[in-house]
Write a protein that holds these residues in place. Structure first.
Motif, PDB file in Angstrom:
ATOM      1  N   ILE A  11       0.888  -1.164   0.000  1.00 31.34           N
ATOM      2  CA  ILE A  11       0.000   0.000   0.000  1.00 31.34           C
ATOM      3  C   ILE A  11       0.923   1.210   0.000  1.00 31.34           C
ATOM      4  CG2 ILE A  11      -1.758   1.289   1.268  1.00 31.34           C
ATOM      5  CD1 ILE A  11      -2.727  -1.389   2.402  1.00 31.34           C
ATOM      6  N   SER A  12       0.870   1.980  -1.098  1.00 30.07           N
ATOM      7  CA  SER A  12       1.804   3.102  -1.237  1.00 30.07           C
ATOM      8  C   SER A  12       1.093   4.352  -1.708  1.00 30.07           C
ATOM      9  CB  SER A  12       2.921   2.750  -2.216  1.00 30.07           C
ATOM     10  OG  SER A  12       2.421   2.661  -3.528  1.00 30.07           O
ATOM     11  N   ARG A  13       1.672   5.461  -1.351  1.00 30.75           N
ATOM     12  CA  ARG A  13       1.157   6.748  -1.818  1.00 30.75           C
ATOM     13  C   ARG A  13       1.316   6.879  -3.325  1.00 30.75           C
ATOM     14  NH1 ARG A  13       3.908   9.687   2.217  1.00 30.75           N
ATOM     15  NH2 ARG A  13       2.528   9.783   3.989  1.00 30.75           N
ATOM     16  N   GLY A  14       2.389   6.311  -3.856  1.00 33.96           N
ATOM     17  CA  GLY A  14       2.648   6.393  -5.291  1.00 33.96           C
ATOM     18  C   GLY A  14       1.511   5.829  -6.112  1.00 33.96           C
ATOM     19  N   ALA A  15       0.781   4.876  -5.544  1.00 37.79           N
ATOM     20  CA  ALA A  15      -0.369   4.291  -6.230  1.00 37.79           C
ATOM     21  C   ALA A  15      -1.647   5.068  -5.910  1.00 37.79           C
ATOM     22  CB  ALA A  15      -0.522   2.826  -5.824  1.00 37.79           C
ATOM     23  N   GLY A  16      -1.491   6.162  -5.148  1.00 35.99           N
ATOM     24  CA  GLY A  16      -2.642   6.993  -4.830  1.00 35.99           C
ATOM     25  C   GLY A  16      -3.521   6.446  -3.725  1.00 35.99           C
ATOM     26  N   ARG A  17      -2.973   5.558  -2.915  1.00 32.63           N
ATOM     27  CA  ARG A  17      -3.780   4.938  -1.863  1.00 32.63           C
ATOM     28  C   ARG A  17      -3.544   5.625  -0.525  1.00 32.63           C
ATOM     29  NH1 ARG A  17      -3.530  -1.341  -1.957  1.00 32.63           N
ATOM     30  NH2 ARG A  17      -5.327  -1.046  -0.625  1.00 32.63           N
ATOM     31  N   SER A  18      -4.562   5.614   0.294  1.00 27.48           N
ATOM     32  CA  SER A  18      -4.470   6.127   1.654  1.00 27.48           C
ATOM     33  C   SER A  18      -4.415   4.941   2.599  1.00 27.48           C
ATOM     34  CB  SER A  18      -5.691   6.985   1.987  1.00 27.48           C
ATOM     35  OG  SER A  18      -5.834   7.124   3.387  1.00 27.48           O
ATOM     36  N   ILE A  19      -3.414   4.915   3.465  1.00 27.76           N
ATOM     37  CA  ILE A  19      -3.289   3.830   4.423  1.00 27.76           C
ATOM     38  C   ILE A  19      -4.432   3.867   5.446  1.00 27.76           C
ATOM     39  CG2 ILE A  19      -1.689   5.060   5.944  1.00 27.76           C
ATOM     40  CD1 ILE A  19      -1.735   1.295   5.182  1.00 27.76           C
ATOM     41  N   VAL A  20      -4.884   5.058   5.780  1.00 22.69           N
ATOM     42  CA  VAL A  20      -5.993   5.177   6.736  1.00 22.69           C
ATOM     43  C   VAL A  20      -7.290   4.682   6.096  1.00 22.69           C
ATOM     44  CG1 VAL A  20      -7.310   6.740   8.217  1.00 22.69           C
ATOM     45  CG2 VAL A  20      -4.831   7.044   7.970  1.00 22.69           C
ATOM     46  N   SER A  21      -7.502   5.000   4.834  1.00 21.49           N
ATOM     47  CA  SER A  21      -8.676   4.486   4.128  1.00 21.49           C
ATOM     48  C   SER A  21      -8.642   2.960   4.069  1.00 21.49           C
ATOM     49  CB  SER A  21      -8.740   5.053   2.711  1.00 21.49           C
ATOM     50  OG  SER A  21      -9.780   4.456   1.977  1.00 21.49           O
ATOM     51  N   ALA A  22      -7.466   2.411   3.782  1.00 21.86           N
ATOM     52  CA  ALA A  22      -7.328   0.951   3.733  1.00 21.86           C
ATOM     53  C   ALA A  22      -7.641   0.332   5.089  1.00 21.86           C
ATOM     54  CB  ALA A  22      -5.918   0.573   3.282  1.00 21.86           C
ATOM     55  N   ALA A  23      -7.156   0.946   6.170  1.00 22.08           N
ATOM     56  CA  ALA A  23      -7.431   0.435   7.518  1.00 22.08           C
ATOM     57  C   ALA A  23      -8.913   0.543   7.841  1.00 22.08           C
ATOM     58  CB  ALA A  23      -6.592   1.184   8.544  1.00 22.08           C
ATOM     59  N   ALA A  24      -9.536   1.658   7.495  1.00 22.61           N
ATOM     60  CA  ALA A  24     -10.968   1.833   7.750  1.00 22.61           C
ATOM     61  C   ALA A  24     -11.771   0.755   7.033  1.00 22.61           C
ATOM     62  CB  ALA A  24     -11.421   3.225   7.309  1.00 22.61           C
ATOM     63  N   TYR A  25     -11.380   0.449   5.807  1.00 20.66           N
ATOM     64  CA  TYR A  25     -12.068  -0.602   5.052  1.00 20.66           C
ATOM     65  C   TYR A  25     -11.908  -1.958   5.730  1.00 20.66           C
ATOM     66  CZ  TYR A  25     -13.458  -3.698   1.294  1.00 20.66           C
ATOM     67  OH  TYR A  25     -14.077  -4.681   0.567  1.00 20.66           O
ATOM     68  N   ARG A  26     -10.680  -2.290   6.148  1.00 17.38           N
ATOM     69  CA  ARG A  26     -10.444  -3.586   6.778  1.00 17.38           C
ATOM     70  C   ARG A  26     -11.182  -3.741   8.096  1.00 17.38           C
ATOM     71  NH1 ARG A  26      -8.171  -2.341   2.793  1.00 17.38           N
ATOM     72  NH2 ARG A  26      -6.973  -3.672   1.471  1.00 17.38           N
ATOM     73  N   HIS A  27     -11.287  -2.654   8.840  1.00 13.18           N
ATOM     74  CA  HIS A  27     -11.981  -2.699  10.134  1.00 13.18           C
ATOM     75  C   HIS A  27     -13.473  -2.411  10.009  1.00 13.18           C
ATOM     76  CE1 HIS A  27      -8.446  -3.185  12.648  1.00 13.18           C
ATOM     77  NE2 HIS A  27      -7.826  -2.283  11.904  1.00 13.18           N
ATOM     78  N   ARG A  28     -13.927  -2.062   8.812  1.00 14.53           N
ATOM     79  CA  ARG A  28     -15.327  -1.690   8.597  1.00 14.53           C
ATOM     80  C   ARG A  28     -15.728  -0.613   9.604  1.00 14.53           C
ATOM     81  NH1 ARG A  28     -13.876  -4.424   4.703  1.00 14.53           N
ATOM     82  NH2 ARG A  28     -15.179  -5.977   3.714  1.00 14.53           N
ATOM     83  N   ALA A  29     -14.915   0.453   9.610  1.00 12.94           N
ATOM     84  CA  ALA A  29     -15.072   1.507  10.599  1.00 12.94           C
ATOM     85  C   ALA A  29     -14.971   2.879   9.945  1.00 12.94           C
ATOM     86  CB  ALA A  29     -13.983   1.371  11.662  1.00 12.94           C
ATOM     87  N   ARG A  30     -15.220   3.897  10.745  1.00 11.57           N
ATOM     88  CA  ARG A  30     -15.013   5.280  10.316  1.00 11.57           C
ATOM     89  C   ARG A  30     -13.678   5.726  10.898  1.00 11.57           C
ATOM     90  NH1 ARG A  30     -15.372  10.622  11.486  1.00 11.57           N
ATOM     91  NH2 ARG A  30     -16.410  11.926   9.955  1.00 11.57           N
ATOM     92  N   MET A  31     -12.805   6.243  10.036  1.00 16.44           N
ATOM     93  CA  MET A  31     -11.500   6.729  10.467  1.00 16.44           C
ATOM     94  C   MET A  31     -11.195   8.053   9.787  1.00 16.44           C
ATOM     95  SD  MET A  31      -9.046   3.395  10.541  1.00 16.44           S
ATOM     96  CE  MET A  31      -9.451   1.966  11.523  1.00 16.44           C
ATOM     97  N   MET A  32     -10.444   8.878  10.483  1.00 14.75           N
ATOM     98  CA  MET A  32     -10.043  10.184   9.967  1.00 14.75           C
ATOM     99  C   MET A  32      -8.594  10.131   9.517  1.00 14.75           C
ATOM    100  SD  MET A  32     -11.018  13.103   9.330  1.00 14.75           S
ATOM    101  CE  MET A  32     -11.064  14.818   9.543  1.00 14.75           C
TER     102      MET A  32
END
Length: 128
Positions: A11-32
Motif C-alpha cells: 500500500i503506497s502513496r505512489g499508487a494513490g492509496r491512503s493507508i488510513v482508508s485501507a485500515a478503515a475498510y479492513r476494520h469496517r469503521a469510520r476513520m479520519m
C-alpha cells in the motif's frame, strides 16, 4: 495444518492509496485521515467482518503504547496508521504491506484465528 496461500501487496502513496482508508475498510469503521483531513467510513459492511485484532511487536515506542491504551482495535489502528502516514513523507512512500491469506475451510474460526496468530508471530512480530 499450515496456511495454504499468502499474497503480499504494497500500500503506497505512489499508487494513490491512503493507508488510513485501507485500515478503515479492513476494520469496517469510520476513520479520519489526519494528513488529508478526510474521513473514511466503511461501516456499511460491518456484517462482513468476522474477526479483528491489532498485533504489534513486543517492543513498541512508549508514545504508541500510551496513544492506543484503552482504544478499540479500530481506534488503535487509526492512531497507528496516521502515525505511519505522517512519518513517511515521500510522495511515493510505501506505507504498509498487506497480506492476503487463504485459510483452510476445514478449520473452525477459532482454529483459523490461532493459525494466523502463529503465522504473524513466527514471521512478523517476532522479528520486530
Amino acid at each position: 495444518m499450515a496456511i495454504m496461500f499468502v499474497r503480499a501487496q504494497v500500500i503506497s502513496r505512489g499508487a494513490g492509496r491512503s493507508i488510513v482508508s485501507a485500515a478503515a475498510y479492513r476494520h469496517r469503521a469510520r476513520m479520519m485521515d489526519e494528513q488529508a483531513g478526510t474521513a473514511f467510513s466503511y461501516r456499511g459492511g460491518a456484517s462482513e467482518l468476522v474477526h479483528e485484532e491489532l498485533v504489534l511487536p513486543d517492543r513498541i515506542p512508549d508514545w504508541l503504547k500510551i496513544a492506543i491504551d484503552g482504544k478499540s482495535v479500530a481506534g488503535a489502528s487509526e492512531i497507528l496508521w496516521n502515525a505511519v502516514d505522517s512519518f513517511e513523507s515521500r510522495a511515493d512512500g510505501q506505507l504498509a504491506r498487506e497480506l492476503i491469506i487463504a485459510l483452510p475451510e476445514e478449520l473452525t474460526r477459532a482454529e483459523n484465528v490461532a493459525l494466523v496468530r502463529d503465522f504473524v508471530r513466527d514471521n512478523l512480530t517476532s522479528k520486530g
